[in-house]
Design a protein around this motif. Structure first.
Motif: not given
Length: 366
Positions: A239-251, A264-274
């Motif tokens: 179950k996702s966090y939403q279906r569990q009734g939690s306000d936590l956001l999935p990475t 290697r220290g290179i920032q990516t869009k997905t890493g920044k979003a996480n």
């Protein structure tokens, strides 16, 4: 203790009943011809098995043997499948041969993240048990490959066939025609369409969308049984966090290329979003801690109020005796208040002492 475990502890105190568990990465896709990066099931099988295979349909050779992150590889077949299908090249070239359409669906692929708490042997055992119980026993041929670069991201690639196999070991059609019959049991002819009236029915229900939900749930159950066998308190859920009734956001899932760039220290869009999601989750947890603390204080105040009312109804000697018993109870080790963790520096600290001599001089000593 990570923030998921922190939330679980808070919920135990809170009595809220919210069960927050990490959601495993479980990706199901259809591998189709002429669609996506891997438009050949032979090529995708070579990639997953880290081997060299030749597609007999077009003569193309796929070579992934230089990759060295493969830790386990196995083909599992149902009882009625030909034994020659244990050869990976034979199996997937037969699939390429039986599918005639240019946009045919060749295979179903699963990518499953494996718990890092499991040993390599445990990962192999759990994956094989899962595939046998929920795919092979239903008539699918399965190609299992586990990748592990020792970077904390072990995962399994599972390739499944989409056609059933009959008792003679032959591929069955994906769907069959059911003709409409008249009262005499003869086929009804449609003069407009110039064909007999019929409906189509699939020979298996593997394409049912509800299966993905069941497969995810069954994978979580298999993992939880292994967690319990190992004596670990961690549990996973489909179950996702939403279906569990939690306000936590999935990475978001980091692929192999993004993970290598982040290391290697290179920032990516997905890493920044996480990272942004992580900080938002931490804020939610701190708000939950604050709310829990307020609830505890309210409960404590009510207990004190009830205790004072009870003492006011007793005689002075009885009240003094009750207070003494409560004090002794709180002083016992099992009721000792929890202490905060000691924060120590990374270097040794010395205390300087001074001793007085007969000449009244101060001599420092370490």
């Amino acid at each position: 203790m990570d923030f998921i475990e922190t939330v679980n502890k808070i919920n135990e105190i809170n009595g809220s009943g919210i069960n927050v568990k990490p959601v495993p990465h479980f990706k199901v896709e259809i591998l189709g011809r002429g669609k996506g990066t891997h438009n050949s099931v032979v090529g995708y099988a070579a990639y997953c098995a880290r081997t060299r295979l030749r597609n007999e349909r077009d003569g193309h050779i796929y070579n992934w043997s230089r990759q060295n992150d493969i830790v386990f590889s196995k083909i599992m077949l149902p009882e009625n499948a030909p034994r020659r299908f244990f050869d990976r090249s034979v199996l997937w070239n037969e699939v390429e041969k039986i599918e005639k359409c240019k946009n045919a669906q060749l295979a179903r692929t699963l990518v499953i993240a494996l718990p890092s708490e499991f040993s390599t042997d445990a990962q192999e055992r759990v994956v094989c048990q899962y595939v046998q119980d929920y795919f092979v026993n239903y008539g699918m041929c399965a190609d299992i490959n586990i990748h592990d670069k020792s970077d904390g991201n072990p995962h399994a690639h599972i390739i499944l066939t989409m056609r059933s196999i009959d008792k003679n070991g032959k591929w069955m059609a994906k769907q069959e025609k059911i003709y409409q019959l008249d009262k005499n049991g003869k086929k009804i002819y449609d003069p407009v369409k110039r064909q007999y009236k019929c409906t189509t029915q699939k020979t298996n229900d593997w394409d049912n969308h509800k299966n993905v939900e069941q497969w995810r749930e069954q994978w979580a159950e298999v993992c939880n049984v292994e967690f319990e066998r190992l004596g670990l308190s961690k549990r996973v859920t489909h179950k996702s966090y939403q279906r569990q009734g939690s306000d936590l956001l999935p990475t978001k899932h980091l692929g192999s290329s993004s993970t290598a760039m982040e290391q290697r220290g290179i920032q990516t869009k997905t890493g920044k979003a996480n990272k942004n999601i992580y900080f938002q989750n931490m804020k939610l947890i701190f708000d939950m801690i604050n709310k829990t603390f307020q609830l505890l204080m309210e409960k404590f105040k009510k207990m004190i109020k009830q205790f004072r009312q009870q003492l006011s109804q007793e005689s002075p000697d009885k009240a003094l005796s009750i207070c003494g018993e409560v004090a002794l109870l709180l002083c016992t080790p099992e009721y000792e208040m929890p202490k905060l963790p000691q924060i120590t520096r990374g270097y040794r600290q010395y205390t300087r002492k001074y001793t007085r001599t007969n000449t009244r001089d101060f001599v420092p000593s370490l």
